[in-house]
Design an enzyme around this catalytic site. Structure first.
Site, PDB file in Angstrom:
ATOM      1  N   LYS A   1       0.841  -1.209   0.000  1.00 59.45           N
ATOM      2  CA  LYS A   1       0.000   0.000   0.000  1.00 59.45           C
ATOM      3  C   LYS A   1       0.873   1.254   0.000  1.00 59.45           C
ATOM      4  CE  LYS A   1      -1.765   1.658   4.037  1.00 59.45           C
ATOM      5  NZ  LYS A   1      -1.407   3.094   4.191  1.00 59.45           N
ATOM      6  N   ASN A   2       1.838   1.293   0.900  1.00 62.76           N
ATOM      7  CA  ASN A   2       2.634   2.518   1.035  1.00 62.76           C
ATOM      8  C   ASN A   2       3.556   2.755  -0.153  1.00 62.76           C
ATOM      9  OD1 ASN A   2       1.356   2.972   3.399  1.00 62.76           O
ATOM     10  ND2 ASN A   2       3.124   2.637   4.734  1.00 62.76           N
TER      11      ASN A   2
ATOM     12  N   CYS B   1      -4.613  13.685  12.591  1.00 59.33           N
ATOM     13  CA  CYS B   1      -4.813  12.275  12.306  1.00 59.33           C
ATOM     14  C   CYS B   1      -4.870  11.599  13.654  1.00 59.33           C
ATOM     15  CB  CYS B   1      -3.634  11.784  11.483  1.00 59.33           C
ATOM     16  SG  CYS B   1      -3.472  10.021  11.437  1.00 59.33           S
TER      17      CYS B   1
ATOM     18  N   ARG C   1       1.023  15.034  12.815  1.00 62.15           N
ATOM     19  CA  ARG C   1       1.506  14.778  11.462  1.00 62.15           C
ATOM     20  C   ARG C   1       1.526  16.013  10.567  1.00 62.15           C
ATOM     21  NH1 ARG C   1      -0.732   8.881   9.773  1.00 62.15           N
ATOM     22  NH2 ARG C   1       1.213   8.819   8.641  1.00 62.15           N
TER      23      ARG C   1
ATOM     24  N   ASP D   1       4.799   1.000  12.122  1.00 59.55           N
ATOM     25  CA  ASP D   1       3.642   0.308  11.551  1.00 59.55           C
ATOM     26  C   ASP D   1       3.534  -1.147  12.006  1.00 59.55           C
ATOM     27  OD1 ASP D   1       2.890   2.603  10.293  1.00 59.55           O
ATOM     28  OD2 ASP D   1       3.363   1.946   8.260  1.00 59.55           O
TER      29      ASP D   1
ATOM     30  N   ARG E   1      -8.587  -0.311   4.855  1.00 64.11           N
ATOM     31  CA  ARG E   1      -7.629   0.643   4.260  1.00 64.11           C
ATOM     32  C   ARG E   1      -6.332  -0.054   3.878  1.00 64.11           C
ATOM     33  NH1 ARG E   1      -5.827   4.730   8.067  1.00 64.11           N
ATOM     34  NH2 ARG E   1      -4.434   5.006   6.318  1.00 64.11           N
TER      35      ARG E   1
HETATM   36  C1  UD1 Z   1       4.498   7.024   6.212  1.00 65.23           C
HETATM   37  C2  UD1 Z   1       3.625   5.805   6.073  1.00 65.23           C
HETATM   38  C3  UD1 Z   1       3.060   5.391   7.434  1.00 65.23           C
HETATM   39  C4  UD1 Z   1       4.195   5.211   8.432  1.00 65.23           C
HETATM   40  C5  UD1 Z   1       5.103   6.441   8.463  1.00 65.23           C
HETATM   41  C6  UD1 Z   1       6.333   6.253   9.338  1.00 65.23           C
HETATM   42  C7  UD1 Z   1       2.687   5.996   3.845  1.00 65.23           C
HETATM   43  C8  UD1 Z   1       1.497   6.265   3.007  1.00 65.23           C
HETATM   44  N1  UD1 Z   1       2.519   6.116   5.167  1.00 65.23           N
HETATM   45  O1  UD1 Z   1       3.669   8.078   6.691  1.00 65.23           O
HETATM   46  O2  UD1 Z   1       2.354   4.161   7.269  1.00 65.23           O
HETATM   47  O3  UD1 Z   1       3.652   5.007   9.716  1.00 65.23           O
HETATM   48  O4  UD1 Z   1       5.560   6.753   7.121  1.00 65.23           O
HETATM   49  O5  UD1 Z   1       7.055   5.172   8.913  1.00 65.23           O
HETATM   50  O6  UD1 Z   1       3.755   5.665   3.350  1.00 65.23           O
HETATM   51  N2  UD1 Z   1       6.695  14.881  10.296  1.00 65.23           N
HETATM   52  C9  UD1 Z   1       6.912  16.214  10.552  1.00 65.23           C
HETATM   53  N3  UD1 Z   1       6.881  17.097   9.502  1.00 65.23           N
HETATM   54  C10 UD1 Z   1       6.661  16.691   8.217  1.00 65.23           C
HETATM   55  C11 UD1 Z   1       6.451  15.318   7.968  1.00 65.23           C
HETATM   56  C12 UD1 Z   1       6.477  14.440   9.033  1.00 65.23           C
HETATM   57  O7  UD1 Z   1       7.092  16.615  11.705  1.00 65.23           O
HETATM   58  O8  UD1 Z   1       6.643  17.533   7.326  1.00 65.23           O
HETATM   59  C13 UD1 Z   1       6.697  13.936  11.420  1.00 65.23           C
HETATM   60  C14 UD1 Z   1       5.329  13.280  11.597  1.00 65.23           C
HETATM   61  O9  UD1 Z   1       4.498  14.090  12.384  1.00 65.23           O
HETATM   62  C15 UD1 Z   1       5.692  11.991  12.271  1.00 65.23           C
HETATM   63  C16 UD1 Z   1       7.052  11.649  11.670  1.00 65.23           C
HETATM   64  O10 UD1 Z   1       7.558  12.851  11.118  1.00 65.23           O
HETATM   65  O11 UD1 Z   1       5.824  12.161  13.646  1.00 65.23           O
HETATM   66  C17 UD1 Z   1       7.025  10.570  10.596  1.00 65.23           C
HETATM   67  O12 UD1 Z   1       6.211  10.987   9.552  1.00 65.23           O
HETATM   68  P1  UD1 Z   1       6.443  10.544   8.031  1.00 65.23           P
HETATM   69  O13 UD1 Z   1       7.681   9.730   7.913  1.00 65.23           O
HETATM   70  O14 UD1 Z   1       6.308  11.762   7.188  1.00 65.23           O
HETATM   71  O15 UD1 Z   1       5.193   9.610   7.826  1.00 65.23           O
HETATM   72  P2  UD1 Z   1       4.193   9.592   6.608  1.00 65.23           P
HETATM   73  O16 UD1 Z   1       4.919   9.793   5.336  1.00 65.23           O
HETATM   74  O17 UD1 Z   1       3.022  10.451   6.919  1.00 65.23           O
END
Ligand code: UD1
Length: 433
Positions: A29-30, A123, A128, A312, A409
């Site tokens: 999925k990811n 979320c 996030r 995850d 999902r």
């Molecule tokens: C992706 C995965 C999700 C997984 C996560 C961490 C997908 C669709 N989803 O989510 O299943 O749990 O990686 O492995 O691939 N953060 C910031 N600022 C930003 C972006 C992120 O502070 O601009 C923080 C987030 O709040 C969180 C952490 O970084 O605490 C990790 O987020 P991120 O790696 O971006 O996760 P996703 O890409 O949303």
């Protein structure tokens, strides 16, 4: 008459059976969510194979249709073609369903120089934010304003310009957004502290098949040499490592043994060793992995970006460790509110104490602990829901997991797979008693 499946359905589980058999682990999925968004980067067709049937995938496809991409599906294949843009606007109604929608921002800016996207909002598992995505896009030359819950971005001279970007934290989504923005930028982009998850390498492989020049994906620095255009391509999505790890732990929790077709151990990073120490015996074989339970052992782990133990798989590991004799601890470092499964697991008799970002499992000696018994529980987020099913499969009596839409999902054909493995489970429709 077959009842229509609905997200409000519930799963009724009778615990006590050791799972046995063979199931296939579907496409990741990811990996496929950002790769579907990559179809915005060229005018020709992007053919993606091994696409899982999941509601998150439908949400991403809906968003691309809205933006003007034409979409055809044929079994597990999906053909995506974006001639021209119908609108650069990704509205709240489409984005709120799935946070990963934000990855259309990079390709829209890279190819069309404009985008307007609703902020994904809070979320259930944490705030996030998307500050790292926006910081990187600004360094590539985008002008960004935030107003009325939307991110509006334009590229003043029409084409982004390569830059050196340090992410500060290896965000998966930010790395993907910036990679897709940079493939059509002028010059070279370096993304430092980039995420190293296997899904990043898959995105790079797909982009390179489309004519991009992305180097070092899977390492801490990704270097992208921008091209003036990309072209159509074919790409097949790899098996879902999180799904594979989830089923491996589930099988081990029930004391069973199974073959997970399509899964590769190498996708698991350090999770492979962590699961082995907890008692999940996995062996790479031709076409998949075999899983077998040994005694479940207590362990202490901290979630971390890849190759560390993935957030995850945290909830599923917690359910598994509830079955160990001794005390374990799990510290969650990626999301600040990812313990919503704890009260639900406790309702089934699990011995878990929360101390800030750490959960201590089995604080009392095994002789004083309550038995694990079935209960009515509520699915709260995608991975947490799987942990409730895991414990339901080993608890005495019946467990009912409400609100299956969370599981729909990310776990394709969940009920069928559980039945194939011999679990005693029934999906009941929302209105059926
Ligand atoms: C992706 C995965 C999700 C997984 C996560 C961490 C997908 C669709 N989803 O989510 O299943 O749990 O990686 O492995 O691939 N953060 C910031 N600022 C930003 C972006 C992120 O502070 O601009 C923080 C987030 O709040 C969180 C952490 O970084 O605490 C990790 O987020 P991120 O790696 O971006 O996760 P996703 O890409 O949303």
């Amino acid at each position: 008459m077959k009842t229509q499946e609905s997200g409000m359905d519930r799963l009724v589980i009778t615990g006590g059976k050791a799972l046995q058999g063979t199931i296939s682990i579907g496409g990741s999925k990811n990996a496929c969510l950002p790769i579907i968004a990559a179809a915005l980067l060229c005018p020709e067709t992007l053919l993606l194979k091994n696409i899982p049937r999941l509601s998150d995938v439908s949400s991403m496809v809906q968003l691309l249709l809205h933006l003007g991409c034409s979409v055809k599906t044929d079994k597990k294949n999906i053909y995506l073609q974006t001639d021209t843009l119908a609108t650069e606007d990704a509205p709240y109604d489409l984005v709120r369903k799935m946070r990963a929608s934000v990855v259309v921002l990079g390709p829209l800016l890279g190819r069309f120089g404009k985008a307007r996207i609703s902020l994904p909002g809070g979320c259930a598992i944490g705030a996030r934010p998307i500050d790292l995505h926006l910081k990187g896009l600004k360094l590539l030359g985008a002008e960004i304003t935030l107003e009325q819950g939307y991110v509006s971005a334009v590229v003043p001279n029409g084409r982004l310009i390569g830059a050196d970007i340090d992410l500060d934290f290896p965000s998966v989504g930010a790395t993907q957004n910036l990679m897709m923005a940079a493939v059509l930028a002028e010059g070279v982009t370096r993304i430092r502290q980039s995420a190293r998850e296997p899904e990043i390498a898959q995105l790079a492989d797909c982009l390179n098949a489309m004519g991009a020049d992305v180097r070092g994906a899977g390492e801490a620095i990704i270097e992208i040499h921008g091209k003036s255009r990309l072209h159509g391509a074919e790409y097949s999505i790899e098996a879902d490592r999180i799904q594979g790890g989830s089923y491996a732990m589930m099988v081990a929790a029930t004391g069973g043994q199974a073959f997970l077709r399509g899964m590769k151990l190498e996708y698991l990073g350090q999770a492979q060793g962590v699961l082995a120490s907890a008692g999940v015996e996995m062996q790479q074989e031709d076409g998949g992995i075999s899983v077998q339970a040994s005694a479940i052992n207590p362990i202490d782990i901290v979630t971390a970006p890849y190759p560390g133990f993935p957030t995850d798989l945290q909830a599923q590991l917690m359910a598994l460790l509830c079955l160990a004799e001794g005390r374990s601890s799990i510290t969650e470092k990626i999301f600040e509110n990812r313990f919503m499964h704890v009260p639900e697991l406790q309702r089934m008799g699990a011995d878990i104490q929360l101390m800030g970002d750490t959960a201590i499992i089995n604080t009392t000696p095994v002789t004083d602990r309550p038995r694990l018994t079935g209960a009515e529980v509520m699915a709260t987020d995608l991975r947490a829901s799987f942990s409730l099913i895991m414990l339901g499969l080993v608890a005495e009596g019946t467990t009912t997991v409400q609100r299956l839409y969370h599981l729909d999902r990310g776990y394709e054909n969940l009920t069928e797979k559980l039945c194939t493995l011999g679990a005693d489970v029934v999906r009941k429709s929302h209105d059926a008693s």
